[in-house]
Design an enzyme around this catalytic site. Sequence first.
Site, PDB file in Angstrom:
ATOM      1  N   ASP A  69       0.855  -1.185   0.000  1.00  0.00           N
ATOM      2  CA  ASP A  69       0.000   0.000   0.000  1.00  0.00           C
ATOM      3  C   ASP A  69       0.894   1.240   0.000  1.00  0.00           C
ATOM      4  O   ASP A  69       2.115   1.140   0.053  1.00  0.00           O
ATOM      5  CB  ASP A  69      -0.967  -0.015   1.178  1.00  0.00           C
ATOM      6  CG  ASP A  69      -0.255  -0.002   2.524  1.00  0.00           C
ATOM      7  OD1 ASP A  69       0.961   0.252   2.553  1.00  0.00           O
ATOM      8  OD2 ASP A  69      -0.915  -0.247   3.543  1.00  0.00           O
ATOM      9  N   GLY A  86      -0.733   5.755   2.915  1.00  0.00           N
ATOM     10  CA  GLY A  86      -1.667   6.849   3.121  1.00  0.00           C
ATOM     11  C   GLY A  86      -2.659   6.619   4.239  1.00  0.00           C
ATOM     12  O   GLY A  86      -2.916   7.513   5.051  1.00  0.00           O
ATOM     13  N   ASP A 135      -7.998  -7.282   0.564  1.00  0.00           N
ATOM     14  CA  ASP A 135      -7.046  -7.525   1.647  1.00  0.00           C
ATOM     15  C   ASP A 135      -7.663  -7.064   2.957  1.00  0.00           C
ATOM     16  O   ASP A 135      -8.535  -6.193   2.965  1.00  0.00           O
ATOM     17  CB  ASP A 135      -5.738  -6.761   1.425  1.00  0.00           C
ATOM     18  CG  ASP A 135      -5.860  -5.317   1.897  1.00  0.00           C
ATOM     19  OD1 ASP A 135      -5.389  -5.020   3.019  1.00  0.00           O
ATOM     20  OD2 ASP A 135      -6.465  -4.487   1.185  1.00  0.00           O
ATOM     21  N   CYS A 150     -13.905 -28.142   7.238  1.00  0.00           N
ATOM     22  CA  CYS A 150     -12.618 -27.546   6.860  1.00  0.00           C
ATOM     23  C   CYS A 150     -11.530 -28.615   6.892  1.00  0.00           C
ATOM     24  O   CYS A 150     -11.453 -29.405   7.837  1.00  0.00           O
ATOM     25  CB  CYS A 150     -12.276 -26.403   7.818  1.00  0.00           C
ATOM     26  SG  CYS A 150     -10.699 -25.601   7.471  1.00  0.00           S
TER      27      CYS A 150
END
Length: 382
Positions: free
Chosen positions: A96, A99, A271, A309
């Site tokens: 990123d 910011g 994300d 799972c």
Amino acid sequence: MTEHAIKYRLIKKEKHTGARLGEIITPHGTFPTPMFMPVGTQATVKTMSPEELKTLGSGIILSNTYHLWLRPGDELVAEAGGLHKFMNWDQPILTDSGGFQVYSLVQNKKNITEEGVKFKSHLDGRELFLNPEKAISIQNNLGSDIMMSFDECPPFYQPYDYVKASVERTSRWAERGLNAHRRPNDQGLFGIVQGAGFEDLRRQSASDLTSMDFAGYSIGGLAVGESHKEMNAVLDFTTPMLPEDKPRYLMGVGAPDSLIDGVIRGVDMFDCVLPTRIARNGTLMTHFGRVNIRNAKYEYDFTPLDPMCDCYTCTNYTRAYLRHLIKADETFGLRLCSYHNLHFLVNLMKDVRQAIMDDNLLEFREDFCERYGYNQPNAKDF
């Protein structure tokens, strides 16, 4: 048109929604989309090894420019051969711009000027300055496959005039960042669409940025306190404004229903720190809803965490054991819970990709949300 370091290949559109099945080709490999990206803020996904991330199917991870700039320093990472070598990760990395972290540290709006942003370090309180050129320089040193332009990320409920000025500044900053980018052949730079909940400002932002031919486009300024309904409304009118031949990335979103709803509206990448952050508190995502493993009812529960799972945690350990580890603050418990939550979201996106292929994404969403408990009164967000 620029020959970008990363490329998007559309494989299939879902018949009943805006969902897209595709893949993104980067200098460090190709990953399928839609994809959830685990967050490795400081060049590590907390408690996880790179080998474990590969095993659970993370095709790309995210690291944070602000944190790596301060510690250990982007020049040190460059000296080490770049972020991939530094952290022993040979697959794609996204960084990123810093910011979002910067604006959380700004003490006065007057410190946001055309030139950049003044703020104080969260580590030692010293005054720092970050601008579009510096954010790009740091990311060039880090060597990530996908970079973000420096943007202003105002809170969702700011007044119209403030958001308008912010959008216009972000567009000017985006152009400055594009001009400062010195490694376009091996790093793709994304522009970030802002505009809060205002459709005309989102349209202006998207128009400004798409005219600059970035490698891809991010949708910022969401998951910052607005409702789920408001987020979906913004995506409804924002995503169609973005080019179909470029990746679309919704920043900071990781709740299961939000991931599916983002895909339905044409988003390719997501994300969030959510799965690992809540795991460290003993909160787990399962096919049957949210589980707080600290609860007393699991003390003598010798069944798997999630019988649907097949991750390492669920095939080897019981709810009672996980509860014991978390209650005892054992590191192994943090690892097992983090592994499961990441596996859950990465595999959710795998199932979503199959639903797109089968043209039954809406049915998949309905079934998933019913089992997860989203249709219950006062359902939890995650």
